[in-house]
Design a protein around this motif. Structure first.
Motif, PDB file in Angstrom:
ATOM      1  N   GLY A 138      34.217  -9.160  18.539  1.00 29.88           N
ATOM      2  CA  GLY A 138      34.127 -10.396  19.320  1.00 29.88           C
ATOM      3  C   GLY A 138      35.233 -10.472  20.366  1.00 29.88           C
ATOM      4  O   GLY A 138      35.014 -10.917  21.495  1.00 29.88           O
TER       5      GLY A 138
ATOM      6  N   PRO B 198      43.922  -7.709  18.746  1.00 28.71           N
ATOM      7  CA  PRO B 198      44.099  -7.824  17.296  1.00 28.71           C
ATOM      8  C   PRO B 198      43.662  -6.534  16.589  1.00 28.71           C
ATOM      9  O   PRO B 198      42.877  -5.760  17.147  1.00 28.71           O
ATOM     10  CB  PRO B 198      43.161  -8.972  16.889  1.00 28.71           C
TER      11      PRO B 198
ATOM     12  N   GLY C 216      23.279 -13.746  13.789  1.00 28.27           N
ATOM     13  CA  GLY C 216      24.699 -13.628  13.397  1.00 28.27           C
ATOM     14  C   GLY C 216      25.367 -12.550  14.232  1.00 28.27           C
ATOM     15  O   GLY C 216      25.008 -12.335  15.397  1.00 28.27           O
ATOM     16  N   SER C 217      26.341 -11.871  13.639  1.00 27.38           N
ATOM     17  CA  SER C 217      27.037 -10.811  14.373  1.00 27.38           C
ATOM     18  C   SER C 217      26.023  -9.759  14.811  1.00 27.38           C
ATOM     19  O   SER C 217      25.288  -9.239  13.991  1.00 27.38           O
ATOM     20  CB  SER C 217      28.065 -10.125  13.478  1.00 27.38           C
TER      21      SER C 217
ATOM     22  N   PHE D 175      26.995  -6.914  16.488  1.00 26.79           N
ATOM     23  CA  PHE D 175      27.648  -5.614  16.328  1.00 26.79           C
ATOM     24  C   PHE D 175      28.563  -5.647  15.106  1.00 26.79           C
ATOM     25  O   PHE D 175      28.985  -6.717  14.657  1.00 26.79           O
ATOM     26  CB  PHE D 175      28.513  -5.285  17.556  1.00 26.79           C
ATOM     27  N   LYS D 176      28.891  -4.456  14.608  1.00 27.26           N
ATOM     28  CA  LYS D 176      29.910  -4.365  13.552  1.00 27.26           C
ATOM     29  C   LYS D 176      31.288  -4.373  14.202  1.00 27.26           C
ATOM     30  O   LYS D 176      31.433  -3.989  15.374  1.00 27.26           O
ATOM     31  CB  LYS D 176      29.764  -3.043  12.809  1.00 27.26           C
ATOM     32  N   ASN D 177      32.291  -4.748  13.442  1.00 26.60           N
ATOM     33  CA  ASN D 177      33.664  -4.612  13.933  1.00 26.60           C
ATOM     34  C   ASN D 177      34.055  -3.131  13.823  1.00 26.60           C
ATOM     35  O   ASN D 177      34.010  -2.568  12.728  1.00 26.60           O
ATOM     36  CB  ASN D 177      34.610  -5.474  13.103  1.00 26.60           C
TER      37      ASN D 177
ATOM     38  N   GLN E  71      31.326 -17.662  20.083  1.00 25.82           N
ATOM     39  CA  GLN E  71      31.557 -16.452  19.293  1.00 25.82           C
ATOM     40  C   GLN E  71      30.849 -15.312  20.030  1.00 25.82           C
ATOM     41  O   GLN E  71      29.614 -15.219  20.018  1.00 25.82           O
ATOM     42  CB  GLN E  71      31.029 -16.678  17.866  1.00 25.82           C
ATOM     43  N   ALA E  72      31.652 -14.464  20.684  1.00 31.26           N
ATOM     44  CA  ALA E  72      31.094 -13.445  21.578  1.00 31.26           C
ATOM     45  C   ALA E  72      30.331 -12.345  20.845  1.00 31.26           C
ATOM     46  O   ALA E  72      29.624 -11.550  21.463  1.00 31.26           O
ATOM     47  CB  ALA E  72      32.215 -12.844  22.428  1.00 31.26           C
TER      48      ALA E  72
ATOM     49  N   ARG F 270      31.670 -22.152   9.696  1.00 29.00           N
ATOM     50  CA  ARG F 270      30.492 -21.453  10.243  1.00 29.00           C
ATOM     51  C   ARG F 270      29.757 -22.356  11.225  1.00 29.00           C
ATOM     52  O   ARG F 270      29.323 -21.902  12.286  1.00 29.00           O
ATOM     53  CB  ARG F 270      29.557 -20.996   9.117  1.00 29.00           C
TER      54      ARG F 270
ATOM     55  N   GLU G 237      34.612 -10.501  24.344  1.00 28.24           N
ATOM     56  CA  GLU G 237      35.158 -11.635  25.121  1.00 28.24           C
ATOM     57  C   GLU G 237      36.045 -11.124  26.252  1.00 28.24           C
ATOM     58  O   GLU G 237      35.938 -11.558  27.402  1.00 28.24           O
ATOM     59  CB  GLU G 237      35.950 -12.570  24.200  1.00 28.24           C
TER      60      GLU G 237
ATOM     61  N   GLY H  92      28.715  -9.985   3.936  1.00 26.98           N
ATOM     62  CA  GLY H  92      30.105 -10.332   3.668  1.00 26.98           C
ATOM     63  C   GLY H  92      30.603 -11.388   4.623  1.00 26.98           C
ATOM     64  O   GLY H  92      30.093 -11.521   5.741  1.00 26.98           O
ATOM     65  N   ALA H  93      31.574 -12.174   4.155  1.00 26.79           N
ATOM     66  CA  ALA H  93      32.235 -13.153   5.016  1.00 26.79           C
ATOM     67  C   ALA H  93      33.460 -13.695   4.291  1.00 26.79           C
ATOM     68  O   ALA H  93      33.458 -13.786   3.054  1.00 26.79           O
ATOM     69  CB  ALA H  93      31.301 -14.313   5.372  1.00 26.79           C
TER      70      ALA H  93
ATOM     71  N   GLU I 213      24.939  -4.096  14.374  1.00 30.50           N
ATOM     72  CA  GLU I 213      24.770  -4.426  12.959  1.00 30.50           C
ATOM     73  C   GLU I 213      23.301  -4.769  12.698  1.00 30.50           C
ATOM     74  O   GLU I 213      22.774  -4.550  11.610  1.00 30.50           O
ATOM     75  CB  GLU I 213      25.651  -5.645  12.632  1.00 30.50           C
TER      76      GLU I 213
ATOM     77  N   LYS J  36      31.368 -22.380  14.715  1.00 36.81           N
ATOM     78  CA  LYS J  36      31.316 -21.242  15.649  1.00 36.81           C
ATOM     79  C   LYS J  36      29.979 -20.535  15.746  1.00 36.81           C
ATOM     80  O   LYS J  36      29.729 -19.862  16.744  1.00 36.81           O
ATOM     81  CB  LYS J  36      32.321 -20.130  15.336  1.00 36.81           C
ATOM     82  N   LEU J  37      29.176 -20.620  14.691  1.00 39.21           N
ATOM     83  CA  LEU J  37      27.944 -19.834  14.716  1.00 39.21           C
ATOM     84  C   LEU J  37      26.751 -20.748  15.007  1.00 39.21           C
ATOM     85  O   LEU J  37      26.625 -21.811  14.423  1.00 39.21           O
ATOM     86  CB  LEU J  37      27.741 -19.132  13.366  1.00 39.21           C
TER      87      LEU J  37
HETATM   88  N1  EPU Z   1      37.315 -13.083  18.375  1.00 41.18           N
HETATM   89  C1  EPU Z   1      37.519 -13.315  19.715  1.00 41.18           C
HETATM   90  N2  EPU Z   1      36.513 -13.838  20.458  1.00 41.18           N
HETATM   91  C2  EPU Z   1      35.299 -14.128  19.929  1.00 41.18           C
HETATM   92  C3  EPU Z   1      35.081 -13.890  18.570  1.00 41.18           C
HETATM   93  C4  EPU Z   1      36.103 -13.365  17.806  1.00 41.18           C
HETATM   94  O1  EPU Z   1      38.582 -13.084  20.251  1.00 41.18           O
HETATM   95  O2  EPU Z   1      34.431 -14.589  20.691  1.00 41.18           O
HETATM   96  C5  EPU Z   1      38.402 -12.502  17.554  1.00 41.18           C
HETATM   97  C6  EPU Z   1      39.490 -13.461  17.156  1.00 41.18           C
HETATM   98  O3  EPU Z   1      40.687 -12.737  17.274  1.00 41.18           O
HETATM   99  C7  EPU Z   1      39.221 -13.718  15.705  1.00 41.18           C
HETATM  100  C8  EPU Z   1      38.625 -12.405  15.259  1.00 41.18           C
HETATM  101  O4  EPU Z   1      37.883 -11.959  16.381  1.00 41.18           O
HETATM  102  O5  EPU Z   1      40.409 -13.992  15.022  1.00 41.18           O
HETATM  103  C9  EPU Z   1      37.727 -12.505  14.055  1.00 41.18           C
HETATM  104  O6  EPU Z   1      36.713 -13.460  14.298  1.00 41.18           O
HETATM  105  P1  EPU Z   1      35.915 -14.163  13.093  1.00 41.18           P
HETATM  106  O7  EPU Z   1      36.840 -14.558  12.008  1.00 41.18           O
HETATM  107  O8  EPU Z   1      35.013 -15.189  13.678  1.00 41.18           O
HETATM  108  O9  EPU Z   1      35.091 -13.011  12.446  1.00 41.18           O
HETATM  109  P2  EPU Z   1      34.312 -11.778  13.064  1.00 41.18           P
HETATM  110  O10 EPU Z   1      35.092 -10.545  12.836  1.00 41.18           O
HETATM  111  O11 EPU Z   1      33.872 -12.087  14.434  1.00 41.18           O
HETATM  112  C10 EPU Z   1      33.131 -11.245  10.778  1.00 41.18           C
HETATM  113  C11 EPU Z   1      31.745 -10.967  10.291  1.00 41.18           C
HETATM  114  C12 EPU Z   1      30.966 -12.268  10.176  1.00 41.18           C
HETATM  115  C13 EPU Z   1      31.683 -13.166   9.189  1.00 41.18           C
HETATM  116  C14 EPU Z   1      33.116 -13.404   9.686  1.00 41.18           C
HETATM  117  C15 EPU Z   1      33.944 -14.167   8.699  1.00 41.18           C
HETATM  118  C16 EPU Z   1      31.201  -8.734  11.075  1.00 41.18           C
HETATM  119  C17 EPU Z   1      30.410  -7.921  12.041  1.00 41.18           C
HETATM  120  N3  EPU Z   1      31.078 -10.045  11.203  1.00 41.18           N
HETATM  121  O12 EPU Z   1      33.018 -11.784  12.090  1.00 41.18           O
HETATM  122  O13 EPU Z   1      29.686 -11.969   9.664  1.00 41.18           O
HETATM  123  O14 EPU Z   1      31.008 -14.402   9.047  1.00 41.18           O
HETATM  124  O15 EPU Z   1      33.775 -12.132   9.879  1.00 41.18           O
HETATM  125  O16 EPU Z   1      34.239 -13.341   7.608  1.00 41.18           O
HETATM  126  O17 EPU Z   1      31.862  -8.184  10.213  1.00 41.18           O
HETATM  127  C18 EPU Z   1      27.441 -11.454  10.287  1.00 41.18           C
HETATM  128  O18 EPU Z   1      27.611 -10.354   9.765  1.00 41.18           O
HETATM  129  O19 EPU Z   1      26.350 -11.770  10.819  1.00 41.18           O
HETATM  130  C19 EPU Z   1      28.540 -12.405  10.326  1.00 41.18           C
HETATM  131  C20 EPU Z   1      28.442 -13.569  10.950  1.00 41.18           C
END
Ligand code: EPU
Length: 338
Positions: free
Chosen positions: A275, A261, A237-238, A240-242, A297-298, A223, A279, A128-129, A334, A226-227
């Motif tokens: 992330g 957040p 990629g990520s 860990f899971k959120n 991207q932490a 992408r 961070e 997903g993304a 993840e 940041k990636l």
């Molecule tokens: N953030 C930080 N610092 C960081 C990274 C993120 O503060 O170093 C915070 C920011 O507040 C930002 C929020 O995290 O607004 C969300 O960050 P981002 O939109 O980059 O998405 P993510 O939650 O880090 C998830 C998926 C990604 C996917 C993106 C976009 C998971 C584990 N990861 O990342 O999926 O591309 O959303 O939808 O759900 C993957 O699974 O490998 C992957 C890259």
């Protein structure tokens, strides 16, 4: 079909980690796959299915017969006025399939542009993304049972998709090889740009009425910004899971850390970006020899070259402990550890 022994998997995982497979076979058809699964010579040998290797962390050699599905093909199997059904081989590259859809103006997967890996691996963790998951477009998943070589088709519902989850990762783990996925796509695409920076990026591209090709391009731009590209810096990629935590746990944290957040999940849960937690715990850009935490991207752990899986696993454990000590939240990986 050739079966190789002591086969290096370095080019078969996006972390670029060295790991030797006792045996390795690339299967190009369902027939080749069933042949090897039913061969009495291999029956007792443990099997390990490896797609694009974009979500694994090898911490040791793989004492198994590694099967790499290389089944190709994108076939239109049905069509009506609004939709088209495409059956896609497990070995097709995910992004190649997305580009095929974008070029044909079939909507539904453009938000999933540039995700590394294969089509066959995509349903395992419901990739997903940017507001879309593949559960939104999967009609069915074609598989073969590892135990008896029988074919089985899973409906979308039977896949039990969840956030980075499916039945293939849980109850039926290591029991089926995905040979193909049938997708239902939209011939009159609806645009989905509600997530994060997509709209802002489209505005920067001077696009006011986006096509799916524009959305795909915007997501590729985001992408890339940041990636890290696995061809340049090893990563999956990520990592860990959120985490999703109950409101009762989130509210006091939000009081203590007003910047934290959080996105509501249903009425009672909140998803916190891992992330952000990593961070804030001070890890962004951390480097230790050949491995580290990506600078932009932490949530992404990286292998700059020559690192090994145990170092990455240990760093992940240290990060989990550190985030838990500060916020009381235990992150779950993840990535699959092997
Ligand atoms: N953030 C930080 N610092 C960081 C990274 C993120 O503060 O170093 C915070 C920011 O507040 C930002 C929020 O995290 O607004 C969300 O960050 P981002 O939109 O980059 O998405 P993510 O939650 O880090 C998830 C998926 C990604 C996917 C993106 C976009 C998971 C584990 N990861 O990342 O999926 O591309 O959303 O939808 O759900 C993957 O699974 O490998 C992957 C890259």
């Amino acid at each position: 079909m050739q079966i190789q022994s002591n086969f290096s998997l370095r080019n078969f995982n996006t972390f670029g980690l060295e790991s030797l497979a006792s045996f390795f076979a690339e299967v190009r058809s369902v027939g080749e796959l069933t042949e090897i699964l039913l061969d009495p010579v291999w029956h007792e040998t443990p099997k390990f299915i490896l797609g694009g290797g974009s979500n694994v962390l090898f911490t040791q050699n793989v004492n198994a017969l590694v099967i790499h599905p290389a089944i190709k093909g994108i076939d239109k199997i049905r069509e009506d006025e609004d939709h088209v059904w495409l059956k896609v081989g497990a070995g097709e590259s995910w992004h190649g399939f997305v580009m095929h859809c974008v070029e044909s103006n079939y909507g539904g997967v453009e938000n999933l542009s540039l995700i590394p890996g294969t089509v066959g691996a995509a349903p395992m963790q419901n990739i997903g993304a940017y507001g879309v998951e593949i559960r939104d477009v999967v009609e069915s998943v074609e598989t073969v049972s590892i135990e008896d070589g029988q074919k089985k088709v899973f409906s979308n519902k039977e896949c039990a998709f969840g956030y980075r989850e499916s039945v293939f990762k849980k109850a039926l783990k290591n029991q089926f090889v995905v040979t193909g996925v049938t997708f239902v796509l939209n011939k009159k695409p609806a645009i989905n740009v509600g997530y994060g920076d997509v709209q802002k990026t489209l505005a920067e591209m001077n696009v006011s009425d986006p096509t799916i090709a524009d959305v795909s391009q915007a997501i590729i731009t985001i992408r890339r910004s940041k990636l890290p590209d696995p061809a340049q810096i090893g990563n999956a990629g990520s990592f860990f899971k959120n985490p999703e935590i109950p409101l009762e746990q989130y509210n006091p944290l939000k009081n203590a850390f007003p910047e934290m957040p959080g996105y509501p999940v249903g009425e009672t849960m909140v998803k916190v970006p891992a992330g952000w937690l990593i961070e804030q715990a001070g890890w962004k850009g951390y480097r230790q020899g050949a491995i580290g935490v990506h600078q932009k991207q932490a949530l992404v752990l990286v292998n700059y070259g020559g690192g090994n899986g145990n170092e990455i696993r240990d760093l992940a454990g240290t990060i989990q402990d550190s985030v838990e000590a500060k916020y009381g939240i235990r992150l779950s990986p993840e990535v699959n550890f092997v």
